[in-house]
Design a protein around this motif. Structure first.
Motif, mmCIF file in Angstrom:
data_model
loop_
_atom_site.group_PDB
_atom_site.id
_atom_site.type_symbol
_atom_site.label_atom_id
_atom_site.label_comp_id
_atom_site.label_asym_id
_atom_site.label_seq_id
_atom_site.Cartn_x
_atom_site.Cartn_y
_atom_site.Cartn_z
ATOM 1 N N VAL A 17 47.781 85.588 72.115
ATOM 2 C CA VAL A 17 48.738 84.729 72.819
ATOM 3 C C VAL A 17 49.723 85.553 73.649
ATOM 4 N N GLU A 18 50.316 86.568 73.068
ATOM 5 C CA GLU A 18 51.314 87.373 73.789
ATOM 6 C C GLU A 18 50.691 88.041 75.007
ATOM 7 N N GLU A 19 49.520 88.624 74.813
ATOM 8 C CA GLU A 19 48.858 89.327 75.917
ATOM 9 C C GLU A 19 48.451 88.364 77.026
ATOM 10 N N THR A 20 47.929 87.183 76.635
ATOM 11 C CA THR A 20 47.509 86.206 77.635
ATOM 12 C C THR A 20 48.713 85.661 78.396
ATOM 13 N N ALA A 21 49.811 85.413 77.694
ATOM 14 C CA ALA A 21 51.032 84.943 78.360
ATOM 15 C C ALA A 21 51.532 85.981 79.355
ATOM 16 N N THR A 22 51.489 87.250 78.971
ATOM 17 C CA THR A 22 51.916 88.324 79.875
ATOM 18 C C THR A 22 51.022 88.368 81.110
ATOM 19 N N LEU A 23 49.711 88.215 80.913
ATOM 20 C CA LEU A 23 48.776 88.206 82.037
ATOM 21 C C LEU A 23 49.058 87.030 82.968
ATOM 22 N N LEU A 24 49.313 85.856 82.405
ATOM 23 C CA LEU A 24 49.595 84.677 83.223
ATOM 24 C C LEU A 24 50.895 84.862 84.018
ATOM 25 N N VAL A 25 51.920 85.383 83.377
ATOM 26 C CA VAL A 25 53.194 85.610 84.080
ATOM 27 C C VAL A 25 52.992 86.590 85.227
ATOM 28 N N SER A 26 52.281 87.684 84.958
ATOM 29 C CA SER A 26 52.060 88.702 85.989
ATOM 30 C C SER A 26 51.235 88.162 87.147
ATOM 31 N N THR A 27 50.212 87.387 86.842
ATOM 32 C CA THR A 27 49.354 86.829 87.885
ATOM 33 C C THR A 27 50.102 85.819 88.737
ATOM 34 N N VAL A 28 50.831 84.913 88.083
ATOM 35 C CA VAL A 28 51.574 83.897 88.812
ATOM 36 C C VAL A 28 52.685 84.536 89.646
ATOM 37 N N GLY A 73 52.820 87.599 90.809
ATOM 38 C CA GLY A 73 52.210 88.324 91.917
ATOM 39 C C GLY A 73 51.763 87.395 93.030
ATOM 40 N N ALA A 74 51.204 86.245 92.653
ATOM 41 C CA ALA A 74 50.773 85.276 93.660
ATOM 42 C C ALA A 74 51.965 84.702 94.419
ATOM 43 N N MET A 75 53.063 84.434 93.704
ATOM 44 C CA MET A 75 54.269 83.934 94.376
ATOM 45 C C MET A 75 54.798 84.962 95.362
ATOM 46 N N LEU A 76 54.784 86.233 94.956
ATOM 47 C CA LEU A 76 55.260 87.298 95.837
ATOM 48 C C LEU A 76 54.399 87.397 97.091
ATOM 49 N N ARG A 77 53.082 87.343 96.929
ATOM 50 C CA ARG A 77 52.188 87.400 98.089
ATOM 51 C C ARG A 77 52.405 86.215 99.009
ATOM 52 N N ARG A 78 52.649 85.051 98.419
ATOM 53 C CA ARG A 78 52.818 83.835 99.222
ATOM 54 C C ARG A 78 54.002 83.967 100.174
ATOM 55 N N VAL A 79 55.083 84.591 99.718
ATOM 56 C CA VAL A 79 56.293 84.633 100.548
ATOM 57 C C VAL A 79 56.437 85.922 101.351
ATOM 58 N N THR A 80 55.571 86.914 101.099
ATOM 59 C CA THR A 80 55.741 88.189 101.798
ATOM 60 C C THR A 80 54.552 88.588 102.656
ATOM 61 N N THR A 81 53.474 87.790 102.647
ATOM 62 C CA THR A 81 52.322 88.109 103.488
ATOM 63 C C THR A 81 51.837 86.846 104.189
ATOM 64 N N ASP A 82 50.942 87.055 105.137
ATOM 65 C CA ASP A 82 50.304 85.920 105.809
ATOM 66 C C ASP A 82 48.972 85.572 105.164
ATOM 67 N N ASP A 83 48.656 86.233 104.048
ATOM 68 C CA ASP A 83 47.387 85.989 103.376
ATOM 69 C C ASP A 83 47.380 84.619 102.704
ATOM 70 N N ASP A 84 46.199 84.059 102.611
ATOM 71 C CA ASP A 84 46.003 82.823 101.865
ATOM 72 C C ASP A 84 45.965 83.185 100.378
ATOM 73 N N VAL A 85 46.889 82.602 99.593
ATOM 74 C CA VAL A 85 46.944 82.952 98.175
ATOM 75 C C VAL A 85 46.115 81.988 97.325
ATOM 76 N N THR A 86 45.260 81.213 97.995
ATOM 77 C CA THR A 86 44.404 80.292 97.248
ATOM 78 C C THR A 86 43.582 81.042 96.207
ATOM 79 N N ALA A 87 43.108 82.233 96.582
ATOM 80 C CA ALA A 87 42.281 83.016 95.658
ATOM 81 C C ALA A 87 43.061 83.395 94.410
ATOM 82 N N ALA A 88 44.337 83.700 94.573
ATOM 83 C CA ALA A 88 45.152 84.068 93.417
ATOM 84 C C ALA A 88 45.321 82.875 92.483
ATOM 85 N N ARG A 89 45.554 81.706 93.069
ATOM 86 C CA ARG A 89 45.666 80.503 92.237
ATOM 87 C C ARG A 89 44.335 80.205 91.555
#
Length: 199
Positions: free
Chosen positions: A153-164, A166-182
């Motif tokens: 649980v702890e490891e999976t929660a950490t992975l989810l937080v990091s992934t989400v 990172g995707a939020m950061l890409r969404r607001v700082t690049t022109d890339d489509d973050v659909t793949a991250a979601r």
């Protein structure tokens, strides 16, 4: 009205004015005057409570965190997997409105202040822990009722937080489509978490 009540209402008004000014100007162009322009009361009240822009913004982050509740973010009457999707949608919506994107951008500008300012780092540590703990609660409930596989649980929660995050950061700082991250988050949930009859 007591002095404490009046002070609390004034501080809430300051926080709401800060939110509006931050969305409009971002961190770099934000000034106390810009906050005052969004504030219905006198500018002197801002200086009575806060000496600098950073003091207001740190108080603003603390205020946001104090308002956050897992009970507000999800419906406990829903199943754990529905609660998990709700959290993902709250943090990483498919098509966020412009105001949502502007606010996320402002928050990442503030997060960059944590590189050199301990007070910002303390608040963003709280942010990540709150999100992490929200995932932990939902994952634990899902394992307990058989909705999710037995996972770390702890490891999976950490992975989810990091992934989400990172995707939020890409969404607001690049022109890339973050659909793949979601989609990566969706794939993680569907392939590794959701229990099926073969488990």
């Amino acid at each position: 009205m007591s002095a404490d009540t009046a002070r609390n209402e004034t501080q809430i008004d300051i926080m709401e004015a800060t939110y509006r000014a931050l969305c409009e100007h971002g961190y770099a162009d934000l000034t106390i005057q810009a906050i005052a322009d969004e504030f219905d009361k006198s500018k002197s009240l801002l200086y009575y409570h806060y000496d600098t822009k950073d003091e207001i913004l740190i108080a603003f982050l603390s205020y946001l965190l104090d308002q956050f509740s897992i009970e507000d973010a999800i419906d406990r009457d829903e199943s754990p997997d529905e609660q998990l999707w709700t959290l993902v949608d709250e943090l990483l919506p498919e098509s966020p409105p412009d105001e949502h994107r502007e606010f996320q951008l402002a928050l990442f500008e503030l997060r960059s202040r944590a590189l050199s300012k301990a007070a910002y780092r303390e608040q963003f540590t709280r942010v990540d822990r709150l999100i992490h703990d929200a995932f932990v609660d939902v994952l634990t409930a899902g394992i307990d009722d058989g909705s999710f596989r037995e996972i770390g649980v702890e490891e999976t929660a950490t992975l989810l937080v990091s992934t989400v995050t990172g995707a939020m950061l890409r969404r607001v700082t690049t022109d890339d489509d973050v659909t793949a991250a979601r989609e990566a988050v969706v794939d993680l949930v569907e392939s590794r978490l959701i229990a099926n009859e073969d488990d």
